[in-house]
Design an enzyme around this catalytic site. Structure first.
Site, PDB file in Angstrom:
ATOM      1  N   LYS A 260       0.869  -1.184   0.000  1.00 34.95           N
ATOM      2  CA  LYS A 260       0.000   0.000   0.000  1.00 34.95           C
ATOM      3  C   LYS A 260       0.902   1.230   0.000  1.00 34.95           C
ATOM      4  CE  LYS A 260      -3.322   2.578   2.898  1.00 34.95           C
ATOM      5  NZ  LYS A 260      -4.263   2.543   4.036  1.00 34.95           N
ATOM      6  N   ASP A 265      -2.586  10.077   3.877  1.00 36.75           N
ATOM      7  CA  ASP A 265      -3.992   9.700   3.952  1.00 36.75           C
ATOM      8  C   ASP A 265      -4.735  10.704   4.832  1.00 36.75           C
ATOM      9  OD1 ASP A 265      -6.458   8.505   4.195  1.00 36.75           O
ATOM     10  OD2 ASP A 265      -5.770   6.809   5.405  1.00 36.75           O
ATOM     11  N   LYS A 272     -10.054  12.705   8.355  1.00 37.05           N
ATOM     12  CA  LYS A 272      -9.627  12.267   9.686  1.00 37.05           C
ATOM     13  C   LYS A 272      -9.719  13.454  10.630  1.00 37.05           C
ATOM     14  CE  LYS A 272      -6.624   8.489   8.258  1.00 37.05           C
ATOM     15  NZ  LYS A 272      -7.367   7.378   8.889  1.00 37.05           N
ATOM     16  N   ASP A 284       1.517   5.939   5.852  1.00 37.79           N
ATOM     17  CA  ASP A 284       0.543   5.090   5.183  1.00 37.79           C
ATOM     18  C   ASP A 284       1.087   4.458   3.892  1.00 37.79           C
ATOM     19  OD1 ASP A 284      -1.903   3.908   5.553  1.00 37.79           O
ATOM     20  OD2 ASP A 284      -3.038   5.455   4.499  1.00 37.79           O
ATOM     21  N   ARG A 347      -7.667  -0.160   0.584  1.00 41.43           N
ATOM     22  CA  ARG A 347      -8.203  -1.363  -0.054  1.00 41.43           C
ATOM     23  C   ARG A 347      -8.594  -1.081  -1.506  1.00 41.43           C
ATOM     24  NH1 ARG A 347     -12.812  -1.883   4.456  1.00 41.43           N
ATOM     25  NH2 ARG A 347     -11.098  -1.020   5.653  1.00 41.43           N
TER      26      ARG A 347
HETATM   27  N1  BES Z   1      -4.390   4.306   6.846  1.00 38.39           N
HETATM   28  C1  BES Z   1      -5.528   4.010   7.603  1.00 38.39           C
HETATM   29  C2  BES Z   1      -5.299   2.928   8.649  1.00 38.39           C
HETATM   30  C3  BES Z   1      -4.372   3.273   9.782  1.00 38.39           C
HETATM   31  C4  BES Z   1      -4.889   3.713  10.967  1.00 38.39           C
HETATM   32  C5  BES Z   1      -3.023   3.095   9.675  1.00 38.39           C
HETATM   33  C6  BES Z   1      -4.050   4.002  12.022  1.00 38.39           C
HETATM   34  C7  BES Z   1      -2.174   3.383  10.718  1.00 38.39           C
HETATM   35  C8  BES Z   1      -2.691   3.822  11.909  1.00 38.39           C
HETATM   36  C9  BES Z   1      -6.657   3.521   6.689  1.00 38.39           C
HETATM   37  O1  BES Z   1      -6.670   4.058   5.423  1.00 38.39           O
HETATM   38  C10 BES Z   1      -7.926   3.943   7.349  1.00 38.39           C
HETATM   39  O2  BES Z   1      -8.166   5.098   7.420  1.00 38.39           O
HETATM   40  N2  BES Z   1      -8.702   2.958   7.783  1.00 38.39           N
HETATM   41  C11 BES Z   1      -9.933   3.203   8.433  1.00 38.39           C
HETATM   42  C12 BES Z   1     -10.952   2.262   7.862  1.00 38.39           C
HETATM   43  C13 BES Z   1     -12.361   2.593   8.258  1.00 38.39           C
HETATM   44  C14 BES Z   1     -12.804   3.862   7.594  1.00 38.39           C
HETATM   45  C15 BES Z   1     -13.240   1.436   7.857  1.00 38.39           C
HETATM   46  C16 BES Z   1      -9.741   2.966   9.922  1.00 38.39           C
HETATM   47  O3  BES Z   1      -8.991   2.046  10.275  1.00 38.39           O
HETATM   48  O4  BES Z   1     -10.286   3.710  10.701  1.00 38.39           O
HETATM   49 ZN    ZN Z   2      -4.845   4.680   4.693  1.00 32.44          ZN
HETATM   50 MN    MN Z   3      -7.770   5.922   5.345  1.00 34.79          MN
END
Ligand code: BES
Ligand code: ZN
Ligand code: MN
Length: 493
Positions: A260, A265, A272, A284, A347
């Site tokens: 990835k 992000d 966020k 990320d 994803r």
């Molecule tokens: N890059 C994040 C996941 C992440 C979170 C990596 C914390 C490192 C530390 C990913 O793209 C994300 O935002 N995932 C979301 C998914 C949700 C929206 C279903 C998450 O984990 O909150």
């Molecule tokens: Zn991400």
């Molecule tokens: Mn994300």
């Protein structure tokens, strides 16, 4: 830092610091160590008593020795119980020795540690990795380094003469780990999708790998709507990286590794919020960092395996042409996705990368991704989640992880949970309910694999360390590179 192997016994070695490993259940002085203690007028015995040193794994103590001796400082390193002695403990002991020498302001270090199960090559490699990884310091963004003390300039591994090839291997692997650390640690204004593509290009040029960069138009032609949906709000161009290592002659296996590569992000319109760790979202691209790090190592190690290194690199940003929550995207395998959360972007980029990888006709595909916060909640900061429908591939990765010391835990592919991803309007949504969020993410990825053996590693926790541990300083760890290298080489204990 110069790393050498020598047959000099530790009674003969002269230099600044001598590090000696001791098992927890064997700290009484006998044999050579008793002789050394005598040479040092009882300093070893005193050090053990004064510091109540018990030989516990990870512990180390040091003291100055009297003048007129061959060494300036003696370091004792705990190896833990002799029973389940493992390669990882040698790696950590190498790291502890190096850290101690640095703290004690020593320029030369001699290390004497036991050999594991008579395997001098594997032992030398593990110790050397520990030393290399512990001494690496990233000062790229400091106008002056915090620590101005002398550097450890020379490290001698005692009793390991003849293991030069193992040292070279360790250095090659560590060069990949350090590349991954540097890519992850660099902020999003320094490492962009363009930088990742340039890094791939530098590896290709230096080691003679093949490189293909697909630009936005190329990805459009391939119908990569999921990846391009994520990329559409960024002012930076997406770069789909495909780097290939081909051995001379017929490859024994053909494999693909996908990382990835979100260089930032923001979450997109499901932005966020404060407290979500948005300022850490430069990490990320940890999967892409490990993928390029593994490429750098594998290009030097030259195994008889063909490996494709892939990353659909981009940023997840907001702007007037950002994806709207509710948009429907079509991935390159024709499946449609309702975007119910623009922050589940990783994803989407992986979906098109998986379809691309499978078309290469490889035997197995492994993806690494900082995919979900849910995986961090489940397994914490030190352990990555492993999902795979293939027991065989899962076991190969678990063996590779056991040897590398980078922890993996196999998680369930609970098909029933995919019900939570059902969409009224499209083939699927991109997110399900909060419970089991790391599992539904893996199930989403599975929709983009037809019949190739595939495994997914969620590395959101271990790509970054908040606290110093063994051979990782605070910051980027380079997690995954050594698992990938062991997997490709088929190295296991
Ligand atoms: N890059 C994040 C996941 C992440 C979170 C990596 C914390 C490192 C530390 C990913 O793209 C994300 O935002 N995932 C979301 C998914 C949700 C929206 C279903 C998450 O984990 O909150
Ligand atoms: Zn991400
Ligand atoms: Mn994300």
């Amino acid at each position: 830092m110069d790393l050498r192997v020598t047959d000099t016994s530790y009674l003969e070695w002269s230099g600044d610091a001598l590090a000696v490993g001791l098992f927890e259940d064997q700290i009484e002085l006998s044999g050579d160590l008793a002789v050394l203690d005598e040479q040092l007028a009882g300093t070893v015995k005193e050090l053990i008593a004064e510091t109540e040193f018990k030989g516990k794994e990870g512990n180390s103590v040091a003291t100055r020795v009297g003048s007129g001796t061959k060494i300036r400082k003696i370091v004792l390193v705990g190896l833990g119980k002799v029973d389940d002695f493992k390669l990882e403990r040698l790696r950590r002991a190498g790291a502890a020795s190096a850290r101690s020498a640095k703290k004690e302001k020593c320029k030369t270090l001699g290390i004497t540690l036991p050999i594991l199960g008579g395997d001098a090559a594997a032992s030398a490699q593990a110790i050397a990795e520990g030393v290399e990884l512990a001494l690496y310091q990233d000062t790229r963004f400091k106008s002056e380094p915090d620590d101005k003390g002398p550097r450890v300039e020379q490290v001698d591994l005692l009793g390991l003469a003849g293991q030069d090839a193992a040292i070279t291997r360790a250095r090659q692997i560590c060069s990949g780990v350090i590349l991954a650390r540097e890519l992850v640690a660099a902020p999003a204004n320094i490492v962009t999708p363009i930088t990742l593509a340039e890094t791939a290009s530098a590896i290709a040029q230096e080691y003679g790998l093949e490189l293909e960069i697909l630009e936005r138009e190329d990805c459009e032609k391939l119908g990569m709507g999921a990846y391009l949906g994520v990329a559409q709000a960024s002012d930076l161009p997406p770069k789909f990286i495909h780097l290939t290592y081909k051995p001379e002659g017929t490859p024994r296996r053909k494999l693909a590794i996908i990382g990835k590569g979100l260089t930032f992000d923001s979450g997109g319109l499901n932005i966020k919020v404060s407290g979500s760790g948005i300022e850490m979202m430069k990490t990320d691209m940890g999967g892409a960092g490990a993928t390029l790090g593994a490429a750098k190592a594998i290009a030097q190690l030259k195994p008889d395996v063909e490996v494709h290194f892939i990353s659909a690199a981009t940023e997840n940003m907001i702007s007037g042409h950002a994806m709207h929550p509710g948009d429907i995207l079509t991935a390159s395998n024709g499946k449609t996705i309702e975007i119910n959360n623009t922050d589940a972007e990783g994803r989407l980029t992986l979906a098109d990368a998986l379809v691309f990888a499978e078309k290469l006709g490889v035997e197995a595909i492994v993806d690494l991704a900082t995919l979900t916060g849910a995986c961090v909640i489940a397994l914490g900061d030190d352990i990555a989640g492993l999902w795979s429908p293939s027991d065989d591939l899962a076991n190969q990765l678990l063996t590779a992880s056991e040897t590398s010391g980078e922890k993996l835990w196999r998680m369930p592919m609970e098909e029933k949970y995919f019900e939570g991803m059902k969409s009224v309007v499209a083939d699927m949504k991109n997110t399900g309910p909060r419970p089991g969020g790391a599992i539904t993410a893996a199930l989403f990825l599975k929709q983009f694999i037809k019949n190739t053996a595939w495994a997914h590693l969620d590395v959101a926790g271990p790509v970054w360390a908040d606290k110093e541990n063994s051979y990782n300083s605070v910051g980027a760890t380079g997690f995954g590179v050594r698992i990938l290298v062991n997997w490709v080489l088929g190295t296991g204990l």
